[in-house]
Design a protein around this motif. Sequence first.
Motif, PDB file in Angstrom:
ATOM      1  N   ALA A  56     -45.720 -17.060  96.743  1.00 19.96           N
ATOM      2  CA  ALA A  56     -45.512 -15.610  96.833  1.00 19.96           C
ATOM      3  C   ALA A  56     -46.581 -14.963  97.721  1.00 19.96           C
ATOM      4  O   ALA A  56     -46.268 -14.117  98.572  1.00 19.96           O
ATOM      5  N   LEU A  57     -47.825 -15.358  97.548  1.00 16.23           N
ATOM      6  CA  LEU A  57     -48.900 -14.792  98.377  1.00 16.23           C
ATOM      7  C   LEU A  57     -48.776 -15.243  99.830  1.00 16.23           C
ATOM      8  O   LEU A  57     -49.065 -14.474 100.756  1.00 16.23           O
ATOM      9  N   LYS A  58     -48.317 -16.462 100.048  1.00 22.10           N
ATOM     10  CA  LYS A  58     -48.101 -16.926 101.424  1.00 22.10           C
ATOM     11  C   LYS A  58     -46.938 -16.176 102.061  1.00 22.10           C
ATOM     12  O   LYS A  58     -46.966 -15.898 103.265  1.00 22.10           O
ATOM     13  N   PHE A  80     -55.050 -14.143  98.497  1.00 25.81           N
ATOM     14  CA  PHE A  80     -54.995 -12.686  98.328  1.00 25.81           C
ATOM     15  C   PHE A  80     -55.946 -12.009  99.316  1.00 25.81           C
ATOM     16  O   PHE A  80     -55.584 -11.014  99.953  1.00 25.81           O
ATOM     17  N   ASP A  81     -57.152 -12.547  99.465  1.00 22.81           N
ATOM     18  CA  ASP A  81     -58.133 -11.974 100.388  1.00 22.81           C
ATOM     19  C   ASP A  81     -57.668 -12.028 101.845  1.00 22.81           C
ATOM     20  O   ASP A  81     -58.121 -11.238 102.665  1.00 22.81           O
ATOM     21  N   ALA A  82     -56.758 -12.962 102.172  1.00 23.45           N
ATOM     22  CA  ALA A  82     -56.250 -13.089 103.540  1.00 23.45           C
ATOM     23  C   ALA A  82     -55.172 -12.051 103.862  1.00 23.45           C
ATOM     24  O   ALA A  82     -54.815 -11.872 105.026  1.00 23.45           O
ATOM     25  N   LEU A  83     -54.672 -11.353 102.841  1.00 28.42           N
ATOM     26  CA  LEU A  83     -53.668 -10.318 103.083  1.00 28.42           C
ATOM     27  C   LEU A  83     -54.318  -9.101 103.733  1.00 28.42           C
ATOM     28  O   LEU A  83     -55.519  -8.877 103.604  1.00 28.42           O
ATOM     29  N   GLN A  88     -53.152  -5.587  99.890  1.00 31.49           N
ATOM     30  CA  GLN A  88     -54.019  -5.752  98.718  1.00 31.49           C
ATOM     31  C   GLN A  88     -54.016  -4.469  97.881  1.00 31.49           C
ATOM     32  O   GLN A  88     -53.885  -4.522  96.655  1.00 31.49           O
ATOM     33  N   ASP A  89     -54.143  -3.334  98.555  1.00 30.64           N
ATOM     34  CA  ASP A  89     -54.144  -2.047  97.847  1.00 30.64           C
ATOM     35  C   ASP A  89     -52.813  -1.794  97.146  1.00 30.64           C
ATOM     36  O   ASP A  89     -52.791  -1.335  96.003  1.00 30.64           O
ATOM     37  N   ARG A  90     -51.731  -2.095  97.826  1.00 34.69           N
ATOM     38  CA  ARG A  90     -50.409  -1.883  97.232  1.00 34.69           C
ATOM     39  C   ARG A  90     -50.227  -2.743  95.980  1.00 34.69           C
ATOM     40  O   ARG A  90     -49.757  -2.259  94.947  1.00 34.69           O
ATOM     41  N   LEU A  91     -50.625  -4.011  96.071  1.00 38.54           N
ATOM     42  CA  LEU A  91     -50.510  -4.904  94.912  1.00 38.54           C
ATOM     43  C   LEU A  91     -51.440  -4.462  93.786  1.00 38.54           C
ATOM     44  O   LEU A  91     -51.074  -4.520  92.609  1.00 38.54           O
ATOM     45  N   GLU A  92     -52.623  -4.001  94.143  1.00 37.32           N
ATOM     46  CA  GLU A  92     -53.567  -3.520  93.126  1.00 37.32           C
ATOM     47  C   GLU A  92     -53.008  -2.302  92.393  1.00 37.32           C
ATOM     48  O   GLU A  92     -53.080  -2.219  91.159  1.00 37.32           O
ATOM     49  N   GLN A  93     -52.449  -1.359  93.144  1.00 35.98           N
ATOM     50  CA  GLN A  93     -51.883  -0.159  92.519  1.00 35.98           C
ATOM     51  C   GLN A  93     -50.704  -0.503  91.613  1.00 35.98           C
ATOM     52  O   GLN A  93     -50.591   0.027  90.502  1.00 35.98           O
ATOM     53  N   GLY A 112     -58.064  -5.581  87.269  1.00 34.74           N
ATOM     54  CA  GLY A 112     -57.128  -5.561  88.376  1.00 34.74           C
ATOM     55  C   GLY A 112     -56.586  -6.930  88.713  1.00 34.74           C
ATOM     56  O   GLY A 112     -56.939  -7.936  88.096  1.00 34.74           O
ATOM     57  N   ILE A 113     -55.753  -6.954  89.731  1.00 38.01           N
ATOM     58  CA  ILE A 113     -55.097  -8.187  90.140  1.00 38.01           C
ATOM     59  C   ILE A 113     -56.117  -9.242  90.565  1.00 38.01           C
ATOM     60  O   ILE A 113     -55.918 -10.434  90.333  1.00 38.01           O
ATOM     61  N   GLU A 114     -57.212  -8.808  91.163  1.00 33.02           N
ATOM     62  CA  GLU A 114     -58.231  -9.786  91.585  1.00 33.02           C
ATOM     63  C   GLU A 114     -58.821 -10.531  90.401  1.00 33.02           C
ATOM     64  O   GLU A 114     -59.165 -11.708  90.524  1.00 33.02           O
TER      65      GLU A 114
END
Length: 172
Positions: A56-58, A80-83, A88-93, A112-114
């Motif tokens: 999913a992240l890829k 995740f850091d490579a996005l 990253q912000d959208r997924l975090e929200q 959070g997601i991280e």
Amino acid sequence: MSKRLTTGIELGEYASSILRQAQTFDRDLIWEDRALGERHHSGVEQMLLAFAMELALKAWYVFDHDRDDFRKTHNLLKLFDALKPESQDRLEQEFKKNVAPYHPNMLYSGFGIEHVLRQHADAFIDWRYLHERKKGGMSFDFSTFTATLEMVLRVFRTRYRTVRVEPTTPYR
């Protein structure tokens, strides 16, 4: 649409398929030894869920960068850091709105997601090699991880739409 974007969609579909398969597993794969106070896992479900998150992240990465030469890693936090920061912000929200309220973790302020990805960063490898015990043991938060994976896939599907196209005249 470029071939790379098709690759991203396929990765997302593979991840969804693996998630659905892992969710059908019989919970008897986890059993308790009450005398020893231990829980035993086969490791398969954890490994598959982690692999689905990796895909999913890829998929997100392919869409973000229009490249299919994604990082050759299983580490979820590195992926995740490579996005792109916007992703990253959208997924975090979305995580804070749709996952964190239902799966709170009192150990972290601003959960959070991280945090989830850090806790499970190497789950694919760890649970695949279950026989190689790690110092400090291993843990897997099924409910939070699964909810996070479902959210990542749901939001990913909003990044594109597919339209079925059929020929207007029959071929002869």
